[in-house]
Every structure is written in C-alpha cells, then in structure tokens.
Design a protein around this motif. Structure first.
Motif, PDB file in Angstrom:
ATOM      1  N   CYS A 112       0.824  -1.215   0.000  1.00  0.00           N
ATOM      2  CA  CYS A 112       0.000   0.000   0.000  1.00  0.00           C
ATOM      3  C   CYS A 112       0.859   1.266   0.000  1.00  0.00           C
ATOM      4  CB  CYS A 112      -0.901  -0.015   1.228  1.00  0.00           C
ATOM      5  SG  CYS A 112      -1.845   1.489   1.438  1.00  0.00           S
ATOM      6  N   CYS A 149      -2.464   5.930  -1.153  1.00  0.00           N
ATOM      7  CA  CYS A 149      -2.944   6.876  -2.168  1.00  0.00           C
ATOM      8  C   CYS A 149      -4.412   7.230  -1.943  1.00  0.00           C
ATOM      9  CB  CYS A 149      -2.769   6.277  -3.555  1.00  0.00           C
ATOM     10  SG  CYS A 149      -3.791   4.814  -3.838  1.00  0.00           S
ATOM     11  N   CYS A 202      -8.809   3.839  -2.647  1.00  0.00           N
ATOM     12  CA  CYS A 202      -9.795   2.895  -2.107  1.00  0.00           C
ATOM     13  C   CYS A 202     -10.866   3.614  -1.278  1.00  0.00           C
ATOM     14  CB  CYS A 202      -9.105   1.810  -1.284  1.00  0.00           C
ATOM     15  SG  CYS A 202      -7.926   2.423  -0.071  1.00  0.00           S
TER      16      CYS A 202
HETATM   17  S1  SF4 Z   1      -5.918   2.008  -3.098  1.00  0.00           S
HETATM   18 FE1  SF4 Z   1      -5.890   1.902  -0.878  1.00  0.00          FE
HETATM   19  S2  SF4 Z   1      -4.918  -0.093  -0.422  1.00  0.00           S
HETATM   20 FE2  SF4 Z   1      -4.437   0.388  -2.569  1.00  0.00          FE
HETATM   21  S3  SF4 Z   1      -2.450   1.421  -2.464  1.00  0.00           S
HETATM   22 FE3  SF4 Z   1      -3.999   3.050  -2.435  1.00  0.00          FE
HETATM   23  S4  SF4 Z   1      -4.370   3.419  -0.222  1.00  0.00           S
HETATM   24 FE4  SF4 Z   1      -3.281   1.466  -0.389  1.00  0.00          FE
END
Ligand code: SF4
Ligand code: FES
Lengths: 115, 248, 130
Positions: B150, B153, B156
C-alpha cells in the motif's frame, strides 16, 4: 469503542451464503420450475411422492439446515441492503428481519417433525 | 509525435473567495504518451499557475497524486490519456474527502484512523540491538507481503461507498495495513489492534462491495484483507463467549 | 491563508446510481430478497403438504400460475448471480496455504464451480429428474 456483536449473525450469514450458493439454484429449478411444470405428475401423484421424500429423516435434517441457513443469510443481507438504500433505522430493521427468519425457521422445524 | 487538443474540466475551489467548487475548462495540447498529470503540469506551467494539486514521484510509488478522473479514482501519473475515452476529461478531487483547495483534499481523517490501528511491528518484547535483526523465512514474508504494498494513495477510500456514507468507518487501506501487521511473524500486536478492528466502525461497517480492491493501483486487495479479519474476529467472538475459560 | 474545507455530501438513497460497479453490488445484495422469499415459500409449501392433499393442490396451483413461474425464474437468475459472485471472491476471503505461498485463486474458484455442478446433479438425480 466497544467490540461488536455482529459475529453472531455474520457467522450464520457467511455459512448460509455458502450453502445457498451450492444448493438454492438447483432447488428453485426443482421445486419452482420442474414441479409446477408437472414433472412429478399431477397434484395427487406429486402429493404422494413429496410426502414420501420429506418423511425421510435425512431429508428432514438437510432440508431444515438449508431453510434455516437460507433464511438467516437472506435476513442479514437484507438488513445491510435496507441500510444501503438509505433507511437508517437499523435496530428496528434488524429485529424485523431476524424475527421473520426465526419465525419461518420455527415453522419449518415443526412442520418437518410432523411428517 | 502526434499531438491532440484535449479539453480538461477541472474542479476548482478557492476556500478564501468561494463558497463552493466550480468546473473550469482548459484546452491542452497533449502528447501521445502523456498521463493526466502531465496535462496538469502543462496547465500549471503555461496556462494557469493558480491550479493546486499534489504529486511527487510521477511513477506510481509516492501515492500523492490520486484524483477522480472521469469519476473513477486513479493515480493521475498512471492514467494514460490515450487509454481514456475520447472527449473531455473530467478531473475532480478524490471523492469522500473534504476539498482543501482545487484538487487537494484533507487527509486528517485517514491519518487519525491509520494511527489508531498501530501500523507498526509491536514485538512481544523489545530486543536489544546487539541481538541482531529479526529473521523471517520467505513463507513468513508471503503471509503479509501483498498487504504491505500500500502507498496510502486513498483511491480505495474514494471508491468505498460505505466510507462515503459512514465516515466513521476505519476504511480499506487502514484495515489492510492492520492485517499486514497482524500477519507479520515478528508482530504480537493483534490483540491491541482488535480493539479497533472488531468494532462496528472497524471491519463490520464493510459489506464487501469490493470497489476498493478494483481501484487499488498496487493490487493490495483491502476487501479480501477485511473479509479475512471478519472471519478471524468471528472465531474470536465464539471463543470468547462460548469458551470463556480459553480467554488467556 | 484561511482554511475552509468543502464537504461534498454523498446522496444517501441514490449513491449506487453513480457507478456501474455499485449497481452490480446492489444487484448482488438484492439477491437476498429472492432467496429469502423462496425459502419462505418453500416453508409454506411444507406446511401445505402437511395439511393434506387439497391444500397441496392449492399450493401447487399457486406456484404454477404465470406469476409463480415468473417469480421462480427471476429467483433462479438471482440465485445463480449470488452463487457466481460468492464463489468468485472466496479465495480472497479464505487463503489456503501451500508451500511458501497460497493455492492460486483460480484453482479454488474452479473447485467451487465443480462442486456446485456435482451438488446440482446429485439433487436432480435424487429427485428422479435425471
Ligand atoms: S488504493 Fe488503498 S490499499 Fe491500494 S495502495 Fe492506495 S491506499 Fe493502499
Ligand atoms: S505522483 Fe507519485 S504516485 Fe503519482
């Protein structure tokens, strides 16, 4: 923050989801489509054969297990879905859906034992 | 080299002079190999120096350039313009987070949640440095490796409807990282983290929509991690309540 | 510089219209209505069967009506959608260790589909359909 008691109902939801995934489609096919289409003969004949089938103790146990888990699976998922649709009265909804599942499970149990 | 004129509709918000955000259109001559971030940099350098957005690495590792591109959470440094449908490209700050200014969102909520799950190795007891490093077998590494990728970012969180509807939810990335440390052979902190994980705001707010895992640029699969923790928390609950003598 | 973060509200009752992914999710969740109603209707069928020949015929007429058949077909579709969505995510919720890593997801999913087919066949055989 207190630990949640969701595991009680979630455990049944997950077990029910798995059982339903394996057996519900074929059961709907048999009792919802083939039976009404007359595959088990006219009503008198199907009455005979169905009574014979549910009198079998193994069928009783399996059928009760399936109905119980399917009802609880559906109840729990419906609780979440109602919430997803924006109805936030979770406690009331929970009581209603679990109550419904409990009532029908009880009816299924009593009826199966009567055969 | 082929160049294309592409219109970008960018959500702008100036907290000092405006009460709500508005879209502003920019026409950008885009090169074939550009990503959306390149177009933003072009706008900032040549068209409008007041545009605000975050970025750093331009190679999908720092996790700072997440934004909504045509309504889908993406890393703008990984979103090739040629892969997007032809026509206007709509760029907005990540959904579900307050807008600080233009494409910059407020991250405080996530930071607090991340802190609450203790995302670091909690050993049984601290070892003196002289004892050397902790050793791990490849098998032990594999247990948690996927969940350690992770980059924070927050795509999610922007994809998760439950977080949008119930902001108290701890959310995908923080829970995936919880799982990552719980699965680490050097770590003994699971019991402490369960105080957060096993609450309503923890794993139980999740209904396995799965959107988080679909948008994750690092294949972390937070949704899978959360389901695994639901199963483990359920096992815990039954052990605690049906066999209280086993509570050690 | 003064801060004044702007909060975008998520529409409580229509959020799932925003994205096809959410609509697919809602379809999956709504499968529970059909599974629940089916289980309830089967329970009623048992009660009717226990009550006797006449009541059973009534029940049979009910589920043989166009509405009854239509419900069954819809329920069948939703039940299959539930099965597919459930099996496809199983390996992510339950990882099975193997060697240094895990059994690959597609292997677990395929195993579920095979068991699904076998279980369905067994049910049909036991009911004397095949
Ligand atoms: S989408 Fe969520 S789980 Fe995936 S890298 Fe980004 S913060 Fe991490
Ligand atoms: S700029 Fe670092 S991830 Fe995009």
């Amino acid at each position: 923050m207190a630990k949640s008691n969701k595991p009680i109902v979630w455990g049944l939801f997950a077990a029910g989801g798995t059982v339903c995934a394996f057996v519900i489609p074929v059961m709907i096919l048999i009792t919802g489509v083939l039976l009404p289409l007359g595959l088990f003969g006219p009503p008198e004949a199907s009455y005979e054969s169905m009574t014979r089938i549910v009198s079998n103790p193994v069928v009783k146990i399996v059928l009760f297990g399936i109905l119980f888990l399917a009802l609880w699976h559906a109840a729990h998922r419906l609780r979440i879905t109602v919430h997803d649709f924006g109805i936030r009265n979770d406690q009331l909804v929970a009581r209603a859906v679990y109550g419904f599942a409990g009532l029908f499970s009880l009816i299924a149990l009593v009826t199966l034992l009567s055969f | 080299m082929s160049q294309r004129q592409i219109t970008f509709e960018i959500l702008r918000y100036d907290p000092e002079t405006e009460t709500e955000p508005r879209f502003q259109a920019y026409c950008v001559p885009c090169e074939e190999e550009w990503v959306v971030l390149d177009a933003l940099n072009y706008i900032k350098d040549t068209l409008d120096g007041t545009l605000n957005y975050r970025w750093s690495c331009h190679m999908a590792v720092c996790g700072s350039c997440g934004m909504m591109i045509n309504g889908e959470p993406m890393l703008s440094c990984k979103a090739f313009i040629r892969d997007l449908p032809a026509g206007t490209i709509k760029v907005e700050p990540l959904y579900h987070f307050p807008i600080e200014r233009d494409l910059v969102v407020v991250l405080d909520d996530f930071m607090d949640k991340l802190e609450s799950v203790k995302p670091y190795v909690i050993p049984k007891k601290q070892r003196p440095i002289e004892d050397g490093p902790y050793k791990q077998t490849p098998k032990q590494l594999h247990q948690y490796q996927q969940y350690s990728m992770c980059i924070n970012c927050l795509l999610c969180y922007a994809a998760c409807p439950q977080y949008g509807l119930t902001p108290e939810f701890i959310g995908p990335a923080a829970l995936a990282l919880t799982h990552r440390y719980n699965l680490d052979s050097r770590d003994k902190g699971r019991r402490q983290r369960q105080e957060v994980v096993a609450t309503h705001e923890g794993v139980w707010e999740c209904s396995f929509v799965g959107a988080c895992s679909e948008v994750c640029p690092k294949d972390v699969d937070p949704a899978g991690a959360i389901q695994q923790m639901k199963i483990a928390s359920t096992a815990d609950w039954y052990l605690e309540h049906l066999m209280p003598w086993r509570r050690s | 510089m003064s801060r004044n973060p702007y909060v975008r509200e998520v529409p409580r009752t229509t959020w799932y219209m925003r994205n096809n992914r959410y609509i697919r999710y809602m379809l999956r969740e709504v499968s529970c209505v059909f599974i629940g109603l089916y289980a309830a209707s089967l329970t009623v069928g048992l009660v009717r069967l226990a009550q006797g020949d006449n009541e059973w015929t009534h029940y049979l007429n009910g589920i043989s009506s166009p509405t009854g058949i239509l419900f069954s077909l819809l329920a069948f579709g939703f039940a299959c959608y539930h099965s597919i969505t459930w099996f496809n995510v199983t390996p992510r919720a339950m990882r099975i260790p193997k060697g240094d890593g895990f059994v690959p997801g597609p292997a677990i999913v395929s195993a579920h589909y095979i068991i699904w087919a076998v279980v369905s066949l067994v049910f049909l055989l036991m009911m004397g359909v095949l």
